[in-house]
Design a protein around this motif. Structure first.
Motif, PDB file in Angstrom:
ATOM      1  N   MET A   1       0.753  -1.132   0.091  1.00  0.00           N
ATOM      2  CA  MET A   1       0.248   0.082  -0.391  1.00  0.00           C
ATOM      3  C   MET A   1       0.903   1.193   0.120  1.00  0.00           C
ATOM      4  O   MET A   1       2.043   1.215   1.191  1.00  0.00           O
ATOM      5  CB  MET A   1      -0.819  -0.101   1.155  1.00  0.00           C
ATOM      6  CG  MET A   1      -1.537  -1.255   1.794  1.00  0.00           C
ATOM      7  SD  MET A   1      -3.192  -0.591   2.774  1.00  0.00           S
ATOM      8  CE  MET A   1      -4.242  -0.427   2.470  1.00  0.00           C
ATOM      9  N   VAL A  98      -7.636 -10.034   6.673  1.00  0.00           N
ATOM     10  CA  VAL A  98      -7.396 -10.226   5.651  1.00  0.00           C
ATOM     11  C   VAL A  98      -7.001  -8.999   4.688  1.00  0.00           C
ATOM     12  O   VAL A  98      -6.945 -10.199   3.721  1.00  0.00           O
ATOM     13  CB  VAL A  98      -8.562 -10.686   4.835  1.00  0.00           C
ATOM     14  CG1 VAL A  98      -9.753 -11.807   6.207  1.00  0.00           C
ATOM     15  CG2 VAL A  98      -9.358  -9.725   4.597  1.00  0.00           C
ATOM     16  N   SER A  99      -6.784  -8.074   4.515  1.00  0.00           N
ATOM     17  CA  SER A  99      -6.691  -6.895   3.759  1.00  0.00           C
ATOM     18  C   SER A  99      -4.950  -6.485   3.694  1.00  0.00           C
ATOM     19  O   SER A  99      -4.341  -6.665   5.070  1.00  0.00           O
ATOM     20  CB  SER A  99      -7.324  -5.498   4.794  1.00  0.00           C
ATOM     21  OG  SER A  99      -7.157  -5.057   5.661  1.00  0.00           O
ATOM     22  N   PRO A 100      -4.893  -5.948   2.760  1.00  0.00           N
ATOM     23  CA  PRO A 100      -3.016  -5.404   3.139  1.00  0.00           C
ATOM     24  C   PRO A 100      -2.940  -4.309   3.798  1.00  0.00           C
ATOM     25  O   PRO A 100      -1.901  -3.279   4.225  1.00  0.00           O
ATOM     26  CB  PRO A 100      -2.839  -5.197   2.011  1.00  0.00           C
ATOM     27  CG  PRO A 100      -4.224  -5.114   1.241  1.00  0.00           C
ATOM     28  CD  PRO A 100      -4.908  -5.222   1.770  1.00  0.00           C
TER      29      PRO A 100
ATOM     30  N   ARG B  97       3.517  -9.361   1.467  1.00  0.00           N
ATOM     31  CA  ARG B  97       1.877 -10.483   2.026  1.00  0.00           C
ATOM     32  C   ARG B  97       0.784  -9.418   1.877  1.00  0.00           C
ATOM     33  O   ARG B  97       0.463  -9.632   1.651  1.00  0.00           O
ATOM     34  CB  ARG B  97       2.430 -10.373   3.939  1.00  0.00           C
ATOM     35  CG  ARG B  97       1.089 -10.798   4.082  1.00  0.00           C
ATOM     36  CD  ARG B  97       1.499 -10.600   5.838  1.00  0.00           C
ATOM     37  NE  ARG B  97       1.781 -11.988   6.094  1.00  0.00           N
ATOM     38  CZ  ARG B  97       0.494 -13.145   6.697  1.00  0.00           C
ATOM     39  NH1 ARG B  97      -0.004 -12.661   6.802  1.00  0.00           N
ATOM     40  NH2 ARG B  97       1.379 -13.854   7.050  1.00  0.00           N
ATOM     41  N   GLU B  98       1.623  -7.434   0.928  1.00  0.00           N
ATOM     42  CA  GLU B  98       0.399  -7.077   1.570  1.00  0.00           C
ATOM     43  C   GLU B  98      -0.011  -6.701  -0.488  1.00  0.00           C
ATOM     44  O   GLU B  98      -1.618  -7.274  -0.024  1.00  0.00           O
ATOM     45  CB  GLU B  98       1.069  -5.471   1.086  1.00  0.00           C
ATOM     46  CG  GLU B  98       1.490  -4.987   2.871  1.00  0.00           C
ATOM     47  CD  GLU B  98       1.759  -3.412   2.761  1.00  0.00           C
ATOM     48  OE1 GLU B  98       1.861  -2.609   1.540  1.00  0.00           O
ATOM     49  OE2 GLU B  98       2.017  -3.509   4.170  1.00  0.00           O
ATOM     50  N   LYS B 101      -2.155 -10.252   0.026  1.00  0.00           N
ATOM     51  CA  LYS B 101      -3.175 -10.108   0.021  1.00  0.00           C
ATOM     52  C   LYS B 101      -4.294  -9.262  -0.507  1.00  0.00           C
ATOM     53  O   LYS B 101      -5.961  -9.220  -0.458  1.00  0.00           O
ATOM     54  CB  LYS B 101      -2.871  -8.740   1.594  1.00  0.00           C
ATOM     55  CG  LYS B 101      -3.048  -9.986   2.891  1.00  0.00           C
ATOM     56  CD  LYS B 101      -2.655  -9.264   4.112  1.00  0.00           C
ATOM     57  CE  LYS B 101      -2.888 -10.011   5.589  1.00  0.00           C
ATOM     58  NZ  LYS B 101      -2.804  -9.001   6.840  1.00  0.00           N
ATOM     59  N   ALA B 102      -3.889  -8.452  -0.530  1.00  0.00           N
ATOM     60  CA  ALA B 102      -4.830  -7.003  -2.187  1.00  0.00           C
ATOM     61  C   ALA B 102      -4.701  -8.261  -3.213  1.00  0.00           C
ATOM     62  O   ALA B 102      -5.864  -7.780  -3.751  1.00  0.00           O
ATOM     63  CB  ALA B 102      -3.635  -6.945  -2.506  1.00  0.00           C
TER      64      ALA B 102
END
Lengths: 257, 332
Positions: A1, A98-100, B97-98, B101-102
């Motif tokens: 993100m 579960v989200s980033p 991981r990010e 997960k996305a």
């Protein structure tokens, strides 16, 4: 993100938290205001009028910073412990897991929610206190930073409690058996200078003492200890609990099986 | 002004690119040697290898406690693995991981939203956790809730929804960030047949538009109807991983039940390749070997003996029979 997405995630959690306690304002805002008003009437007006000045201030003025700080502490703690445990209990903590969204953003969002409620209730109680006492804030920066940091600290403590809690009983045990004694013995109603030497030294082990005195210094300009010691203790606890909270979230303790 | 792309993002994209196979297909979910032992000592997964290709509609079947939900939980970061490797569209769940997960949207088995929040808030907030600005998340939520027939309930608290609506709300929530891989853990449990069929249509359309779907279900006709490939987990082991067609082809017999137009008292014996049993005078059961017999031959035989069939149906679900056989064999 990227940074913008992280900001969106943070504000989403914060707004959700603020809406949560605002929607149930009869349960979250009003009760502490009524309780503190009773403290002012009974301890301030009725009993306080029979007590001589303390630290150069009338008794009701002396206890006002402590009473405001007590509501900030209990409400910051209560907001995060109930919200985070409620999310675990209903399972909707999974929406974030579960989200980033990085764990530090989740932590920051919940802590900011606790601070928002702590400060909102603190402000309401301060307005009520004006009916009973005269407050002339001596050090605005100290007053604001001490209350903000204290609110952050007890929000973190509430989150750790919620992470380990396995039932609704577990989220009331710590406030009842640890938080309430610490706040009542944290110099809200008295100066530790009144205590025998042994209990004066024992009181120094109570972190709430440093917060109440720091806040009292900000408002009244008097304190049982140096303001820098108060800052040091609060910041040290924030770093300790903040680091530990992040470790718990990263490891998934209490949140992931 | 040009925008700097972080080095970590470039590295992640290179890894993801490398994972694209030579034929141009990407592996949506790649699980290698996945093991999970819970704190109480129970080993839920004993080293599973599983691969689901991009665009697939994949059924993950197993009895209660077989390890399906644990597998899904690990893939969606809700359960910590003990050992093994999981990657989603090439993104490693441990090191990226990010990004991993996305790619995923999850519809869990249990209702897990805040029942006191309005329906639209639940969906919009989920978008926020993926970094989608509120206005955009709201626009997407409107589209999804309309598609799933929930828009008129958008402002209602979630606790006021029926069971079927709650399931659809979880589907809407899982799709707000437009995931490339959608995992549904028993999405139609407790849902009436009409809503189940409409959900099937919705999922088929979603899959046709390119979303890879992994489905667990106890309704085996659902898996047979929707899925192209299938994995069967039994007691923490993957005991089957093949295409639905190949699996169903393994059945060497077919069983049908015929409703007859008029009562029949007896039928002459046929060969050992086809067997008739009268359940009652107007209900006839037939079992025949697929390779050596056919429905045409069955009907020819019945015509010859003046038996008129009004309607027919499968005696048992074919996949159900295979599933039971496979699990039974694994016990031995």
């Amino acid at each position: 993100m990227n940074a913008q997405q992280q900001w969106t995630a943070y504000t989403t959690i914060l707004v959700k938290e603020v809406l949560r306690f605002s929607r149930i304002w009869v349960q979250t805002i009003i009760p502490p205001v009524i309780t503190t008003a009773l403290y002012f009437v009974i301890f301030g007006n009725l009993i306080g009028s029979q007590i001589s000045d303390m630290g150069g201030h009338s008794y009701i003025n002396f206890i006002t910073p402590g009473l405001i700080m007590m509501t900030v502490i209990t409400n910051s703690y209560a907001n995060v412990v109930s919200s985070f445990y409620g999310s675990k209990f209903q399972g909707n903590i999974a929406e974030m897991l579960v989200s980033p969204t990085p764990n530090w953003i989740i932590l920051a969002g919940f802590i900011s929610g606790g601070v928002a409620r702590g400060l909102a209730v603190g402000l309401a109680v301060t307005l009520v206190s004006l009916f009973f006492s005269s407050l002339n804030v001596q050090h605005i920066f100290v007053t604001f930073t001490i209350v903000l940091l204290t609110s952050m600290l007890f929000s973190l403590a509430g989150l750790i409690n919620a992470v380990y809690a396995k039932s609704f009983d577990d989220i009331t045990i710590v406030p009842t058996f640890v938080l309430t004694p610490l706040t009542y013995l944290g110099g809200i109603f008295y100066s530790i200078a009144m205590l025998p030497p042994f209990w004066q030294n024992a009181s120094l082990l109570n972190p709430v003492l440093y917060m109440v005195n720091g806040f009292r210094y900000g408002i009244l300009g008097t304190s049982d200890m140096s303001i820098w010691v108060s800052y040091g203790v609060i910041v040290a606890f924030i770093l300790l609990l903040g680091g530990f909270s992040l470790h718990l979230l990263n490891k998934g303790i209490g949140t992931r099986s | 002004m040009s925008q700097q792309i972080p080095t970590s993002e470039i590295r992640a994209n290179i890894f993801a690119f490398i994972s694209v196979k030579k034929n141009g297909m990407t592996t949506a979910l790649d699980i290698q040697g996945l093991r999970k032992t819970y704190d109480n000592g129970f080993t839920a997964l004993k080293g599973i290898d599983l691969r689901v290709e991009q665009g697939d509609f994949f059924a993950l079947l197993g009895a209660n406690g077989a390890g399906k939900s644990t597998t899904i939980g690990i893939a969606s970061s809700l359960v910590n693995k003990t050992d093994g490797k999981v990657s989603i569209f090439g993104y490693d769940l441990d090191t990226q991981r990010e990004q991993a997960k996305a790619q995923i949207g999850l519809v869990p088995q249990e209702f897990n939203f805040n029942i006191f929040e309005p329906v639209v808030e639940i969906v919009v907030n989920q978008g926020g956790y993926y970094g989608i600005p509120r206005a955009e998340a709201f626009a997407r939520a409107e589209v999804l809730l309309k598609q799933l027939g929930l828009w008129d309930k958008a402002r209602d608290q979630a606790r006021n929804l029926s069971g079927g609506m709650k399931r659809r709300l979880m589907i809407a929530r899982s799709l707000i960030h437009q995931p490339r891989l959608l995992i549904l853990d028993e999405p139609t449990a407790g849902v009436d047949i009409e809503i189940r069929r409409s959900m099937w249509e919705f999922l088929r359309k979603l899959n046709a538009e390119g979303t890879t779907i992994i489905l667990t279900t106890h309704y085996l006709e659902e898996a047979e109807s929707l899925c192209r490939n299938i994995g069967i987990i039994d007691r923490g082991e993957l005991i089957e991983n093949t295409s639905m067609k190949k699996l169903l082809n393994r059945l060497d017999t077919e069983s049908y039940v015929f409703d007859l137009a008029s009562p029949v008292t007896a039928l002459p014996a046929t060969s050992n390749l086809c067997h008739f049993t009268l359940q009652d005078p107007t209900t006839l059961e037939v079992v025949f070997h697929k390779e050596h017999y056919s429905l045409n031959k069955v009907f020819a035989f019945l015509n010859e003996h003046g038996v008129i069939v009004n309607s027919m149906r499968n005696k048992t679900n074919r996949l159900e029979q295979l599933f039971m056989d496979l699990v039974e064999n694994n016990k031995q």
